[in-house]
Design a protein around this motif. Structure first.
Motif, PDB file in Angstrom:
ATOM      1  N   TRP A   3       4.631  -0.928  10.566  1.00  9.55           N
ATOM      2  CA  TRP A   3       3.401  -1.091  11.705  1.00  9.55           C
ATOM      3  C   TRP A   3       3.289  -2.818  11.218  1.00  9.55           C
ATOM      4  O   TRP A   3       2.454  -3.545  11.816  1.00  9.55           O
ATOM      5  N   SER A   4       3.991  -3.796  10.296  1.00 14.08           N
ATOM      6  CA  SER A   4       3.417  -5.135   9.823  1.00 14.08           C
ATOM      7  C   SER A   4       4.123  -4.959  10.738  1.00 14.08           C
ATOM      8  O   SER A   4       4.127  -6.979  10.784  1.00 14.08           O
ATOM      9  N   ALA A 168       6.634   4.074  -0.157  1.00 13.63           N
ATOM     10  CA  ALA A 168       5.100   3.446   0.018  1.00 13.63           C
ATOM     11  C   ALA A 168       4.861   3.268  -0.707  1.00 13.63           C
ATOM     12  O   ALA A 168       2.943   2.962  -0.400  1.00 13.63           O
ATOM     13  N   LEU A 169       4.274   4.674  -1.194  1.00 15.79           N
ATOM     14  CA  LEU A 169       2.725   4.894  -2.211  1.00 15.79           C
ATOM     15  C   LEU A 169       3.095   4.201  -3.239  1.00 15.79           C
ATOM     16  O   LEU A 169       2.902   4.652  -4.497  1.00 15.79           O
ATOM     17  N   ARG A 176       6.020  -7.650  -1.529  1.00 19.37           N
ATOM     18  CA  ARG A 176       4.302  -8.367  -1.372  1.00 19.37           C
ATOM     19  C   ARG A 176       3.810  -7.959  -0.603  1.00 19.37           C
ATOM     20  O   ARG A 176       2.112  -8.332  -0.477  1.00 19.37           O
ATOM     21  N   ASP A 177       4.710  -7.783   0.856  1.00 21.69           N
ATOM     22  CA  ASP A 177       3.656  -7.999   1.717  1.00 21.69           C
ATOM     23  C   ASP A 177       3.070  -6.051   1.709  1.00 21.69           C
ATOM     24  O   ASP A 177       2.027  -6.089   2.439  1.00 21.69           O
ATOM     25  N   LYS A 178       3.669  -5.051   0.558  1.00 25.14           N
ATOM     26  CA  LYS A 178       3.198  -4.172   0.533  1.00 25.14           C
ATOM     27  C   LYS A 178       3.383  -3.048   1.745  1.00 25.14           C
ATOM     28  O   LYS A 178       3.000  -2.297   2.045  1.00 25.14           O
ATOM     29  N   ILE A 179       4.265  -3.660   2.202  1.00 29.29           N
ATOM     30  CA  ILE A 179       4.013  -3.046   3.720  1.00 29.29           C
ATOM     31  C   ILE A 179       6.311  -2.526   4.044  1.00 29.29           C
ATOM     32  O   ILE A 179       6.094  -1.887   4.073  1.00 29.29           O
ATOM     33  N   HIS A 180       7.100  -3.758   3.704  1.00 28.86           N
ATOM     34  CA  HIS A 180       8.034  -3.351   3.858  1.00 28.86           C
ATOM     35  C   HIS A 180       8.864  -2.962   2.327  1.00 28.86           C
ATOM     36  O   HIS A 180       8.793  -3.637   0.920  1.00 28.86           O
TER      37      HIS A 180
END
Length: 205
Positions: A3-4, A168-169, A176-180
């Motif tokens: 989703w990022s 993901a958790l 660092r983007d907490k997405i990938h």
């Protein structure tokens, strides 16, 4: 996570295919395109290495592009099928559709058309389940999640569980983007995909 990828830069597909009894085409987005990493660090390349080291007769073609939507995947698929003639196609798309709030009906239609095209080329289709955050509210998120179950059931294809379910958790496994997923996460994804995909591709026994 997918989703990022609104700001992702497209990367050309990379083929690692050799000659083997089976060929897996990965049609995906940033989660399979090694976003933020070197191509050889990504789970798709690592999975191919595992299969080569273990003499598993499956070649992998990585046709994932960061930022890809189901619209883009559908547009690219006919040429990819003609070019690579895969025995199996993993469709890992839809996350960017969800982040951008695309209509769920359009998402389902695109997934269905991709599955139909792949089946018409005699490829076996594996549909990757996807998850998105609740940016657009619970109703949309629930409809998005249900779309993959519905399409898999309607088209009689295997729905592969979301491969970042636990990763993901864990902040230590994310960029660092907490997405990938980061480089440390990629071998874990590769091992999980090896365990999950190999029995779906190789004949029993």
């Amino acid at each position: 996570m997918p989703w990022s990828a609104l700001s992702d830069q497209g990367q050309p597909p990379s083929s690692q295919a050799d000659t083997a009894a089976y060929r897996l085409l990965v049609l995906g987005d940033s989660l399979s395109a090694a976003y933020g990493l070197k191509q050889h660090q990504g789970w798709v390349s690592l999975l191919q290495n595992i299969w080569r080291d273990d003499k598993v007769p499956i070649d992998v073609v990585n046709a994932a592009i960061s930022g890809e939507t189901t619209d883009g995947g559908l547009a690219r698929l006919p040429r990819l099928l003609e070019q690579h003639n895969p025995s199996h196609v993993l469709i890992e798309l839809g996350g960017n559709d969800g982040l951008q709030g695309h209509p769920v009906d359009k998402l389902k239609a695109n997934l269905t058309q991709m599955i139909t095209l792949a089946k018409a080329s005699d490829a076996t289709v594996l549909l990757q389940d996807m998850q998105i955050p609740t940016n657009y509210g619970k109703r949309y998120t629930d409809m998005f999640s249900q779309a993959f179950d519905d399409v898999a059931a309607e088209q009689n294809v295997v729905l592969v569980p979301f491969f970042l379910e636990s990763i993901a958790l864990d902040p230590s496994l994310m960029q660092r983007d907490k997405i990938h997923p980061n480089a440390d996460a990629q071998p874990q994804i590769a091992e999980w995909m090896n365990t999950t995909l190999k029995p779906l591709i190789l004949p029993a026994g």
